[in-house]
Design an enzyme around this catalytic site. Structure first.
Site, PDB file in Angstrom:
ATOM      1  N   ARG B  58      46.768  44.180  47.117  1.00  0.00           N
ATOM      2  CA  ARG B  58      46.126  45.246  46.522  1.00  0.00           C
ATOM      3  C   ARG B  58      44.649  44.984  46.833  1.00  0.00           C
ATOM      4  O   ARG B  58      43.934  46.192  46.917  1.00  0.00           O
ATOM      5  CB  ARG B  58      46.551  45.412  45.044  1.00  0.00           C
ATOM      6  CG  ARG B  58      45.738  44.454  44.036  1.00  0.00           C
ATOM      7  CD  ARG B  58      46.720  44.578  42.729  1.00  0.00           C
ATOM      8  NE  ARG B  58      47.873  44.419  43.130  1.00  0.00           N
ATOM      9  CZ  ARG B  58      49.064  45.063  42.388  1.00  0.00           C
ATOM     10  NH1 ARG B  58      48.498  46.055  41.383  1.00  0.00           N
ATOM     11  NH2 ARG B  58      50.207  44.859  42.595  1.00  0.00           N
ATOM     12  N   THR B  59      43.888  44.030  46.673  1.00  0.00           N
ATOM     13  CA  THR B  59      42.707  43.877  46.841  1.00  0.00           C
ATOM     14  C   THR B  59      42.361  44.233  48.106  1.00  0.00           C
ATOM     15  O   THR B  59      41.211  44.951  48.506  1.00  0.00           O
ATOM     16  CB  THR B  59      42.300  42.462  46.441  1.00  0.00           C
ATOM     17  OG1 THR B  59      42.378  41.969  45.160  1.00  0.00           O
ATOM     18  CG2 THR B  59      40.734  42.182  46.356  1.00  0.00           C
ATOM     19  N   LYS B  86      43.774  23.396  59.913  1.00  0.00           N
ATOM     20  CA  LYS B  86      44.318  22.604  61.257  1.00  0.00           C
ATOM     21  C   LYS B  86      43.375  22.606  62.460  1.00  0.00           C
ATOM     22  O   LYS B  86      43.237  21.841  63.113  1.00  0.00           O
ATOM     23  CB  LYS B  86      45.700  22.879  61.515  1.00  0.00           C
ATOM     24  CG  LYS B  86      46.805  22.373  60.746  1.00  0.00           C
ATOM     25  CD  LYS B  86      48.115  22.978  61.172  1.00  0.00           C
ATOM     26  CE  LYS B  86      48.894  22.770  60.101  1.00  0.00           C
ATOM     27  NZ  LYS B  86      49.839  23.760  60.187  1.00  0.00           N
ATOM     28  N   ARG B 108      38.277  36.554  50.600  1.00  0.00           N
ATOM     29  CA  ARG B 108      39.297  36.068  49.778  1.00  0.00           C
ATOM     30  C   ARG B 108      39.741  34.672  50.135  1.00  0.00           C
ATOM     31  O   ARG B 108      40.032  34.429  51.440  1.00  0.00           O
ATOM     32  CB  ARG B 108      40.428  36.835  49.818  1.00  0.00           C
ATOM     33  CG  ARG B 108      41.880  36.487  49.177  1.00  0.00           C
ATOM     34  CD  ARG B 108      41.777  36.170  47.627  1.00  0.00           C
ATOM     35  NE  ARG B 108      41.525  37.281  46.950  1.00  0.00           N
ATOM     36  CZ  ARG B 108      42.621  37.944  46.062  1.00  0.00           C
ATOM     37  NH1 ARG B 108      43.682  37.438  46.302  1.00  0.00           N
ATOM     38  NH2 ARG B 108      42.333  38.983  45.280  1.00  0.00           N
ATOM     39  N   HIS B 136      36.467  36.357  40.518  1.00  0.00           N
ATOM     40  CA  HIS B 136      36.938  37.694  41.398  1.00  0.00           C
ATOM     41  C   HIS B 136      36.150  38.789  40.831  1.00  0.00           C
ATOM     42  O   HIS B 136      36.379  39.534  40.017  1.00  0.00           O
ATOM     43  CB  HIS B 136      38.449  37.681  40.958  1.00  0.00           C
ATOM     44  CG  HIS B 136      39.053  38.795  41.883  1.00  0.00           C
ATOM     45  ND1 HIS B 136      38.376  39.552  42.579  1.00  0.00           N
ATOM     46  CD2 HIS B 136      40.540  39.116  42.034  1.00  0.00           C
ATOM     47  CE1 HIS B 136      39.386  40.465  43.247  1.00  0.00           C
ATOM     48  NE2 HIS B 136      40.395  40.279  42.999  1.00  0.00           N
TER      49      HIS B 136
END
Lengths: 461, 313
Positions: B58-59, B86, B108, B136
């Site tokens: 959604r974000t 990695k 994010r 957030h």
């Protein structure tokens, strides 16, 4: 004959309870005379250095250093690590076994000794592992390691979680009168913690490393030291509760000791939130920065140079560590010098390796927070850096007794300077004290009679 | 009112005035979103990279649509933090994107502090779309926008956040935003998920759910996750629902005009009864709608916009 005469300094030799202005004569790598006719006995060709107004003391010992060789020489080598040591005033360092391969076999001990002889600037003493590969499961060949020359055993970087394993290692090590050093961390309590659990870990959303995670193992070690009679040393104590437990255990005559690191008694967890938060809250509590007249260094939030294990704790813990050093509960100060490459630290806070460099700032920070602050005498501080570690490890060092190895450190306790990463001899720059204005400095370091570090100019009138 | 920040990294460092500037600018953009032509040219010629190192639906969609409505060129980059770990570092990944002349990086990440870290190593503007358990900020801004829209004010309101506060970046950002604007915050949940340390952020902490919701004007529910590694935090979702779930009986204790919020995704039947999620006191879908306007406002401001007065009428 090679000779060196240090003239006019205040000689502080806690091992001999000596504190007076005197000349020190070094001949062929040994202390030849202190005071009296030292100057008269100096051969004509002796190098003469005036250290009037400065403090001459036995070469300092750091019993907790990571030299990273063999196997991690991108971070540090025996050559660069010992260069940083002498620049910080240390003539002997004790290196930890979490190299690659680990120091759990005689071959690795021999390799370190060889390289140190060839390339080391200071003396290097090795520690051996308690368990094979520091894995905590099987006992390392402790007897073989002792014969190869290790001065203590530890799984540093790791902590022996199995209490039966630890108990048996202590019993076994007693046979050799070896000090068993332990990095105190209960894994089940600490889990994935990356900073002290408290307000700042909560506000920053970082996983907490609670004080109880250290105290649990300190308590375990007190119990096992009492049961086995072995000598146990708790490394880099960070919490008030640990200090109190060791204080009480020592009062009961238990053979347990502790060490403290300058970052734990200078900084707090607020520093992880950045310099603004630190100076607003806990910063003014340290000597030299109570008022903003001394330049207050700045750093950002989530700076990974403030990530080490154990973590920076609260102002209350910092106070307890300082009090523990001052009252002798903690008899050793060490750096836990832990170099890491820039690119390894330049990542998200969670992913950065634990550890900071410390050899070059250790003495200054200790002078500031313990001596300049009025908490203890200079002589007692020198004790924590010389007699303290030498006794624990049975090292032939830490004294200016005539005939002893001529390891000498000259300190200017009042020298004002700024620590700059660029001036460091270490291969790594992961220090939280970059840009810090400091007071007090090692200005001359002599290892076995040889001048290996000299910064006398600004300290002479 | 004016905005001078290049990045939006957290709410904690914003002033009340700055928060109000975002909310007022968002109000102007919400009006734009209600027009037949929803697109404005504010970010024409600019490149935005949505750097999602932690999965999000959604974000990410909300940011993407906001960027498109501002006429920006949009690139989506998604990767698991583990695979990035990695090989390439986050710094290298981001600098490569910047080398493509990205103007904005919306990040994010599962690690707290990742947005702050990027802002130090990049020249581009960085917008935090959620970093670990830290913050957030756009979620808090849209929550605050929604509350203000419905209640007409923030000051003096009682706002209760119920659920997993310890691991919630939404909770932290909401706490900062709402307390700065004068709300009284209460946090409620089992002590394992709501440590007392939150009191030092200006909140009341309680494990008594009835007391926590009785005087609330807003009840903000957080998603409860019961993953394998968290079995030490509470025994089961069932027990959580019994003790803390918002059900009809508990709702009856609340003020009649108390409103229900949730940042989503919701777990029907766990933290919230299904029918409550859909009732007329639920603001859940309005939060989603407002998220668009708020994110447009944030992008507009970090691009140099000064405030709502500059949003084309």
């Amino acid at each position: 004959m090679k000779a060196l005469l240090l003239t006019g300094g205040r000689v502080l030799d806690p091992a001999n309870r000596f504190d007076a202005v005197a000349d020190v004569l070094v001949v062929d790598g040994k202390i030849a005379a202190v005071g009296g006719d030292a100057a008269a006995r100096a051969p004509a060709e002796a190098e003469r250095l005036s250290v009037t107004g400065l403090v001459v003391c036995p070469g300092l010992i750091d019993l907790h250093v990571h030299l990273r060789e063999p196997g991690q020489t991108a971070k540090e080598t025996i050559a660069t690590g010992t260069a940083a040591a002498v620049q910080g005033g240390f003539t002997s360092v004790v290196c930890m076994p979490n190299t690659s391969p680990a120091i759990d076999n005689a071959g690795t001990v021999a390799l370190i000794h060889d390289v140190a002889l060839d390339q080391g600037v200071s003396h290097v003493y090795a520690t051996g592992a308690i368990t094979r590969g520091l894995a905590g499961e099987e006992m390392a060949p402790i007897g073989t390691l002792q014969k190869a020359g290790v001065v203590a055993i530890t799984d540093d970087g790791h902590c022996v979680q199995n209490n039966e394993m630890m108990r048996r290692a202590l019993e076994y090590a007693r046979m050799f009168d070896l000090l068993v050093m332990d990095h105190c961390q209960d894994y089940s309590l600490v889990t994935e913690g990356v900073m002290h659990e408290g307000y700042w870990s909560t506000a920053l959303g970082l996983r907490g490393w609670p004080s109880a995670g250290e105290e649990m193992i300190v308590a375990r070690n007190v119990l096992l030291a009492e049961k086995t009679g072995a000598r146990v040393h708790c490394q880099h104590l960070s919490s008030a509760g640990s200090v109190q437990m060791i204080r009480e255990a020592r009062q009961r005559g238990i053979s347990i000791s502790g060490e403290a690191c300058p970052h734990h008694f200078t900084l707090t967890d607020a520093a992880v939130a950045g310099s603004e938060k630190f100076w607003a809250k806990d910063g003014p509590g340290i000597w030299g920065f109570a008022t903003p007249d001394r330049l207050r260094p700045s750093w950002p939030v989530y700076d990974t140079n403030f990530k080490m294990n154990p973590p920076l704790r609260s102002a209350r813990d910092r106070e307890a560590i300082l009090a523990g050093i001052a009252d002798g509960t903690i008899e050793v100060i060490a750096s836990d010098h832990a170099p890491h490459c820039g690119y390894e630290k330049e990542v998200e806070f969670d992913y950065a390796p634990f550890g900071i460099t410390g050899l070059e700032t250790e003495l200054s920070l200790s002078l500031m927070q313990l001596v300049h602050s009025g908490r203890m005498s200079l002589s007692d501080l020198v004790h924590r850096f010389t007699v303290g570690p030498a006794r624990l490890l049975r090292l032939p060092a830490g004294t200016l007794t005539v005939g002893a190895e001529a390891d000498v450190t000259v300190i200017d306790p009042d020298r004002e300077w700024v620590y700059e990463r660029a001036d460091s001899a270490s291969k790594s720059g992961n220090s939280p004290f970059h840009g810090w204005p400091l007071k007090g400095k090692a200005v001359l370091t002599v290892v076995s009679g040889k001048v290996v570090w000299k910064d006398l100019k600004q300290s002479q009138g | 009112m004016t905005w001078n920040r290049k990045h939006l990294l957290d709410i904690e460092s914003l002033s009340a005035e700055e928060i109000i500037t975002v909310l007022d600018t968002a109000r102007a953009f919400k009006a734009v979103g209600e027009r037949a032509i929803k697109k404005v040219p504010a970010l024409r010629g600019k490149t935005v990279v949505n750097l999602f190192i932690e999965p999000s639906t959604r974000t990410r969609i909300s940011f993407e649509l906001s960027e498109q409505r501002l006429s920006a060129d949009v690139i989506n980059f998604t990767a698991e933090a583990s695979s990035l770990k990695k090989g390439e570092t986050l710094k290298d990944t981001a600098r490569n994107l910047e080398a493509l002349n990205a103007d904005f990086i919306v990040i994010r990440h599962s690690a707290s502090g990742a947005a702050h870290f990027l802002s130090r190593v990049l020249n581009a503007s960085v917008i935090n779309a959620g970093d670990g358990a830290h913050e957030h900020p756009t979620q808090a801004l849209l929550d605050t926008f929604t509350i203000r829209e419905k209640k007409g004010r923030i000051e003096g309101l009682n706002v209760t956040i119920l659920g997993d506060i310890l691991y919630s970046r939404v909770a932290r950002s909401d706490i900062w935003a709402l307390t700065k604007l004068g709300a009284k915050m209460t946090l409620c949940g089992p002590p394992t998920l709501v440590p007392r340390e939150f009191e030092k952020m200006g909140c009341r902490v309680t494990d008594d759910v009835e007391e926590a919701i009785r005087d609330a004007d807003i009840i903000n529910l957080l998603r409860i996750q019961h993953e394998r590694q968290r079995k030490t935090m509470f025994p089961s979702l069932g027990e959580y629902t019994n003790l803390f779930g918002l059900n009809r009986a508990r709702l009856a204790l609340t003020k009649p005009d108390a409103l229900i919020m949730h940042p989503g995704p919701i777990n029907r039947g766990v933290e919230i009864d299904s029918e409550i999620a859909d009732c007329d006191r639920s603001l859940i879908l309005q939060q989603v709608t407002n998220g668009l306007a708020v994110r447009m406002a944030v992008l507009f401001l970090v691009n140099g916009g000064k405030g709502p007065q500059e949003v084309g009428a």
